[in-house]
Design an enzyme around this catalytic site. Sequence first.
Site, short mmCIF file in Angstrom:
data_model
loop_
_atom_site.label_atom_id
_atom_site.label_comp_id
_atom_site.label_asym_id
_atom_site.label_seq_id
_atom_site.Cartn_x
_atom_site.Cartn_y
_atom_site.Cartn_z
N HIS A 117 -27.70 -1.93 -25.38
CA HIS A 117 -27.09 -3.24 -25.61
C HIS A 117 -26.14 -3.65 -24.49
O HIS A 117 -25.30 -4.52 -24.68
CB HIS A 117 -26.33 -3.23 -26.95
N CYS A 129 -27.45 -16.89 -10.87
CA CYS A 129 -27.58 -17.30 -9.47
C CYS A 129 -28.26 -16.22 -8.62
O CYS A 129 -28.54 -16.46 -7.45
CB CYS A 129 -26.20 -17.62 -8.88
N CYS A 148 -18.15 -15.90 -11.43
CA CYS A 148 -19.12 -15.11 -10.66
C CYS A 148 -18.64 -15.08 -9.21
O CYS A 148 -18.31 -16.13 -8.65
CB CYS A 148 -20.50 -15.76 -10.75
N ASN A 213 -25.85 12.42 -38.82
CA ASN A 213 -25.12 11.26 -39.32
C ASN A 213 -24.37 11.70 -40.57
O ASN A 213 -24.92 12.46 -41.35
CB ASN A 213 -26.16 10.17 -39.69
ZN ZN Z 1 -23.42 -16.68 -9.90
#
Ligand code: ZN
Length: 245
Positions: A117, A129, A148, A213
């Site tokens: 995940h 991008c 970013c 478990n």
């Molecule tokens: Zn980016």
Amino acid sequence: MSDGLAAIAARIRDARRITILTGAGVSAASGVPTFRGPGGLWRSYRPEELATPEAFRRDPRLVWEWYDWRRGLIARCEPNAAHHVLARWSAQGTTLITQNVDGLHERAGARDVVRFHGSLWRLRCAEECGQPEWEDASVPLEILPPPCPACGGLARPAVVWFGEPIDPDVLERCARAIDCDLFLSIGTSSVVYPAAGLVHAARRQGAFTVEINPEATEAAAAVDAALSMPAEVALPQLEALGVRA
Ligand code: ZN
């Protein structure tokens, strides 16, 4: 020491190829909250209201504030005995797949973890991008929502949100990993997807399957053997029996 434990220790000792799948139960003893149920609420939100692409599009800052809060909580948690045993086994060739996003396997030193995940400590460009996923472990994050570094657009947590598919590279690594002698499902129920899918696939391909478990009741029919013990108790005992140590 239970018979079940000794029998599983012998399986581990004799197996040529072992794959281990972990879930939230492995991190419970480290104090990592599950974010499910009443105790998991942040402000008045349930995880299902924040961990979605729609929530992020609507209010990226809100979603990032929640992740920043979770990262802060988890940064104060330490890997437990289960993480340490699994890290040693991973160094000996065991494949480790985790559904956890907390990064505690890596902090214990585990190698090549298959992060089913994703990870709370990794980011990727929400605008796609082309910038490769990157790591940012700063707590708190410097800028919310974080940008970013390549295009200056929004970054998002590199985790799988509700309604999103699992990364195809991860699925491919899982497909290779289920081709094993012994498959251990630890701290996650073998009757709930996606753990169940991997356990069942491994079993169909001939692996001996084990669930460790605290509540292993329903799993008896889904796996070959079940140990009703917490991971941080069972794994050090299995290791002490001399297997893969
Ligand atoms: Zn980016």
